[in-house]
Write a protein that holds these residues in place. Sequence first.
Motif, PDB file in Angstrom:
ATOM      1  N   LYS A  49      31.022  48.411  51.587  1.00 40.49           N
ATOM      2  CA  LYS A  49      31.273  47.312  52.506  1.00 40.49           C
ATOM      3  C   LYS A  49      32.024  46.062  51.840  1.00 40.49           C
ATOM      4  CE  LYS A  49      26.894  48.742  54.518  1.00 40.49           C
ATOM      5  NZ  LYS A  49      25.499  47.987  55.035  1.00 40.49           N
ATOM      6  N   ALA A  50      32.381  45.113  52.706  1.00 48.03           N
ATOM      7  CA  ALA A  50      33.124  44.111  52.172  1.00 48.03           C
ATOM      8  C   ALA A  50      32.282  43.076  51.283  1.00 48.03           C
ATOM      9  CB  ALA A  50      33.658  43.357  53.115  1.00 48.03           C
ATOM     10  N   VAL A  51      31.220  42.979  51.581  1.00 45.79           N
ATOM     11  CA  VAL A  51      30.070  42.344  50.656  1.00 45.79           C
ATOM     12  C   VAL A  51      29.766  43.087  49.482  1.00 45.79           C
ATOM     13  CG1 VAL A  51      27.955  43.307  51.763  1.00 45.79           C
ATOM     14  CG2 VAL A  51      27.736  41.187  50.642  1.00 45.79           C
ATOM     15  N   GLN A  52      29.941  44.512  49.507  1.00 44.92           N
ATOM     16  CA  GLN A  52      29.740  45.035  48.093  1.00 44.92           C
ATOM     17  C   GLN A  52      31.009  45.053  47.288  1.00 44.92           C
ATOM     18  OE1 GLN A  52      28.477  48.850  50.335  1.00 44.92           O
ATOM     19  NE2 GLN A  52      26.707  48.665  49.016  1.00 44.92           N
ATOM     20  N   VAL A  53      32.083  45.016  47.931  1.00 48.07           N
ATOM     21  CA  VAL A  53      33.388  44.834  47.284  1.00 48.07           C
ATOM     22  C   VAL A  53      33.295  43.392  46.496  1.00 48.07           C
ATOM     23  CG1 VAL A  53      35.824  44.522  47.445  1.00 48.07           C
ATOM     24  CG2 VAL A  53      34.636  46.404  48.610  1.00 48.07           C
ATOM     25  N   ALA A  54      32.877  42.238  47.315  1.00 49.11           N
ATOM     26  CA  ALA A  54      32.568  41.122  46.813  1.00 49.11           C
ATOM     27  C   ALA A  54      31.762  40.853  45.535  1.00 49.11           C
ATOM     28  CB  ALA A  54      32.223  40.257  47.791  1.00 49.11           C
ATOM     29  N   GLY A  55      30.556  41.740  45.629  1.00 49.00           N
ATOM     30  CA  GLY A  55      29.582  41.782  44.497  1.00 49.00           C
ATOM     31  C   GLY A  55      30.297  42.439  43.384  1.00 49.00           C
ATOM     32  N   PRO A 102      23.551  34.102  28.779  1.00 53.48           N
ATOM     33  CA  PRO A 102      22.938  34.325  29.745  1.00 53.48           C
ATOM     34  C   PRO A 102      23.331  33.800  31.267  1.00 53.48           C
ATOM     35  CG  PRO A 102      22.204  32.234  28.101  1.00 53.48           C
ATOM     36  CD  PRO A 102      23.319  33.049  27.755  1.00 53.48           C
ATOM     37  N   VAL A 103      24.450  32.830  31.112  1.00 57.32           N
ATOM     38  CA  VAL A 103      25.117  32.492  32.451  1.00 57.32           C
ATOM     39  C   VAL A 103      25.994  33.731  32.951  1.00 57.32           C
ATOM     40  CG1 VAL A 103      26.778  30.989  33.257  1.00 57.32           C
ATOM     41  CG2 VAL A 103      25.167  29.851  31.986  1.00 57.32           C
ATOM     42  N   GLY A 104      26.694  34.313  31.961  1.00 55.65           N
ATOM     43  CA  GLY A 104      27.279  35.559  32.535  1.00 55.65           C
ATOM     44  C   GLY A 104      26.330  36.671  33.027  1.00 55.65           C
ATOM     45  N   ALA A 105      25.256  36.610  32.381  1.00 55.04           N
ATOM     46  CA  ALA A 105      24.409  37.660  32.797  1.00 55.04           C
ATOM     47  C   ALA A 105      23.685  37.164  34.257  1.00 55.04           C
ATOM     48  CB  ALA A 105      23.337  37.717  31.968  1.00 55.04           C
ATOM     49  N   LEU A 106      23.587  36.070  34.384  1.00 53.22           N
ATOM     50  CA  LEU A 106      22.955  35.650  35.870  1.00 53.22           C
ATOM     51  C   LEU A 106      24.143  35.926  36.984  1.00 53.22           C
ATOM     52  CD1 LEU A 106      21.278  32.324  35.049  1.00 53.22           C
ATOM     53  CD2 LEU A 106      20.078  34.605  35.747  1.00 53.22           C
ATOM     54  N   VAL A 107      25.286  35.684  36.563  1.00 49.31           N
ATOM     55  CA  VAL A 107      26.335  36.109  37.496  1.00 49.31           C
ATOM     56  C   VAL A 107      26.470  37.491  37.953  1.00 49.31           C
ATOM     57  CG1 VAL A 107      29.015  36.008  37.983  1.00 49.31           C
ATOM     58  CG2 VAL A 107      27.789  34.135  36.808  1.00 49.31           C
ATOM     59  N   VAL A 108      26.388  38.208  36.695  1.00 46.02           N
ATOM     60  CA  VAL A 108      26.306  39.825  36.955  1.00 46.02           C
ATOM     61  C   VAL A 108      25.198  40.341  37.798  1.00 46.02           C
ATOM     62  CG1 VAL A 108      26.123  41.962  35.708  1.00 46.02           C
ATOM     63  CG2 VAL A 108      27.718  40.106  34.694  1.00 46.02           C
ATOM     64  N   PHE A 109      23.959  39.730  37.618  1.00 49.67           N
ATOM     65  CA  PHE A 109      22.656  40.098  38.413  1.00 49.67           C
ATOM     66  C   PHE A 109      23.316  39.549  39.975  1.00 49.67           C
ATOM     67  CE2 PHE A 109      19.662  39.231  34.603  1.00 49.67           C
ATOM     68  CZ  PHE A 109      20.095  40.408  34.175  1.00 49.67           C
ATOM     69  N   LEU A 110      23.981  38.689  40.267  1.00 45.48           N
ATOM     70  CA  LEU A 110      24.158  38.160  41.476  1.00 45.48           C
ATOM     71  C   LEU A 110      25.277  39.172  42.049  1.00 45.48           C
ATOM     72  CD1 LEU A 110      24.349  36.438  43.988  1.00 45.48           C
ATOM     73  CD2 LEU A 110      26.215  34.819  43.007  1.00 45.48           C
ATOM     74  N   GLY A 111      26.182  39.730  41.190  1.00 51.72           N
ATOM     75  CA  GLY A 111      27.121  40.537  41.688  1.00 51.72           C
ATOM     76  C   GLY A 111      26.420  41.973  41.929  1.00 51.72           C
ATOM     77  N   LEU A 154      23.104  42.460  43.063  1.00 51.86           N
ATOM     78  CA  LEU A 154      22.510  41.978  44.333  1.00 51.86           C
ATOM     79  C   LEU A 154      23.807  42.361  45.431  1.00 51.86           C
ATOM     80  CD1 LEU A 154      20.390  39.170  43.712  1.00 51.86           C
ATOM     81  CD2 LEU A 154      19.633  41.537  43.996  1.00 51.86           C
ATOM     82  N   LEU A 155      24.800  41.688  45.383  1.00 57.12           N
ATOM     83  CA  LEU A 155      25.917  41.859  46.257  1.00 57.12           C
ATOM     84  C   LEU A 155      26.497  43.291  46.587  1.00 57.12           C
ATOM     85  CD1 LEU A 155      27.814  38.648  46.042  1.00 57.12           C
ATOM     86  CD2 LEU A 155      26.240  38.988  47.948  1.00 57.12           C
ATOM     87  N   ARG A 193      21.721  43.964  48.704  1.00 55.46           N
ATOM     88  CA  ARG A 193      20.445  43.902  48.424  1.00 55.46           C
ATOM     89  C   ARG A 193      19.984  42.504  49.186  1.00 55.46           C
ATOM     90  NH1 ARG A 193      17.018  47.091  45.689  1.00 55.46           N
ATOM     91  NH2 ARG A 193      15.415  45.412  45.494  1.00 55.46           N
ATOM     92  N   LEU A 194      20.965  41.418  49.415  1.00 51.01           N
ATOM     93  CA  LEU A 194      20.707  40.319  49.934  1.00 51.01           C
ATOM     94  C   LEU A 194      20.558  40.375  51.285  1.00 51.01           C
ATOM     95  CD1 LEU A 194      22.954  37.943  47.751  1.00 51.01           C
ATOM     96  CD2 LEU A 194      20.557  38.338  47.363  1.00 51.01           C
ATOM     97  N   ARG A 195      21.452  41.212  51.985  1.00 50.52           N
ATOM     98  CA  ARG A 195      21.441  41.283  53.508  1.00 50.52           C
ATOM     99  C   ARG A 195      20.280  41.976  53.886  1.00 50.52           C
ATOM    100  NH1 ARG A 195      25.853  44.537  56.987  1.00 50.52           N
ATOM    101  NH2 ARG A 195      25.003  44.272  59.088  1.00 50.52           N
ATOM    102  N   ALA A 196      19.830  43.059  52.931  1.00 48.53           N
ATOM    103  CA  ALA A 196      18.668  43.964  53.390  1.00 48.53           C
ATOM    104  C   ALA A 196      17.464  43.139  53.291  1.00 48.53           C
ATOM    105  CB  ALA A 196      18.576  45.413  52.330  1.00 48.53           C
ATOM    106  N   GLY A 197      17.472  42.433  52.317  1.00 47.64           N
ATOM    107  CA  GLY A 197      16.138  41.593  52.127  1.00 47.64           C
ATOM    108  C   GLY A 197      16.150  40.402  53.274  1.00 47.64           C
ATOM    109  N   ALA A 198      17.209  40.118  53.648  1.00 45.40           N
ATOM    110  CA  ALA A 198      16.966  39.051  54.962  1.00 45.40           C
ATOM    111  C   ALA A 198      16.803  39.734  56.276  1.00 45.40           C
ATOM    112  CB  ALA A 198      18.505  38.376  55.195  1.00 45.40           C
ATOM    113  N   VAL A 199      17.186  40.919  56.144  1.00 36.56           N
ATOM    114  CA  VAL A 199      16.859  41.916  57.724  1.00 36.56           C
ATOM    115  C   VAL A 199      15.526  42.136  57.574  1.00 36.56           C
ATOM    116  CG1 VAL A 199      17.193  44.034  58.731  1.00 36.56           C
ATOM    117  CG2 VAL A 199      18.978  42.846  57.852  1.00 36.56           C
ATOM    118  N   SER A 200      14.883  42.543  56.276  1.00 32.31           N
ATOM    119  CA  SER A 200      13.328  42.739  56.376  1.00 32.31           C
ATOM    120  C   SER A 200      12.632  41.572  56.442  1.00 32.31           C
ATOM    121  CB  SER A 200      13.207  43.351  54.842  1.00 32.31           C
ATOM    122  OG  SER A 200      13.728  44.251  54.374  1.00 32.31           O
TER     123      SER A 200
END
Length: 312
Positions: A130-136, A283-292, A294-295, A299-306
């Motif tokens: 999906k578009a959000v996954q491409v963004a991730g 560690p900053v780059g690692a956090l950005v990777v983790f955000l990617g 999730l996207l 999982r962010l959208r799935a968590g919000a729906v839940s």
Amino acid sequence: MSAPSDVAASSPASVAAQFVLAGIVWGSSFLFMKVSLGGLSPAQVAWTRIVLGALTLGALVLIRRERLSRSLRVWGHLAVLGTTFCVIPFLLFAWAQQHVSSGVASIFNATTPIMTAIMASLVFRVEQLKAVQVAGVLVGIAGVVVIIAPWRGLDAGDSLVAQLALLGATASYGVSLSYMRRFASSTGMTAVAFTFGYVGMAGVIMAVLTPVLVLEPVRLDAPIVASLVAVGCLGTGIAYVWNQNTVRAWGPTRASTVTYITPVVGVVLGVVVLGESVAWNEPVGALVVFLGILLAQDRLRAGAVSRRRASR
């Protein structure tokens, strides 16, 4: 995987424990590889961890009297997985850790879900992003750029090549997970037998390559031997079974979040045990990777729906 599950009757707590233990063992593997490189070549480290992992899993298969597939097609797929899931990435990780810290190697390992999303969508076409996954995926790539820190200057030295090798290793993992989903999702084998299948085939490949890879002097002491046993028997043996059990109980998306644990363990052990330093961008780059991640896994959208459903 649709093969019989080893964890069908296990409690959620048992599965969660295997998930956490796999993350801890795999996070520690980067320390073990770094120590092992003090007396062995990268090829010897990769050879040893694969052979020890195959022997450990083979012993489990015999003890549990597991049934292996008799299909040549299945074993052909297992040979491919042995190459892409073990031989190639293990050689790349071992070589790269001559030139980067164990903590950096563990951080790059966290890009595996990003690589899996790319391979599953663009190469094997088992998923449509999906578009959000491409963004991730794009956010994850941005995180990798932060870790590499090109503003410091790229001189194509050993460190940069090593970081590219680490990305090659995680890309190989991505290929393996996507290939597994498309071609080896119905083998009829349990997690232990299936894991032994591809690690065992990797062991066969390494045995054939022995004259080329490992026939050179080694220096062994107690820490090196202990590290080899740990990264082989635990990291390439038992932990792979734990991971397969988690995949079967939770699915590949949730199970792949084990990459949240491994860099934390890897970085902490690198600093505490080896005295490695950590630059702010890692560690900053690692956090950005983790955000990617999730996207990319949506999982962010799935968590919000839940949460919305729970509030009704």
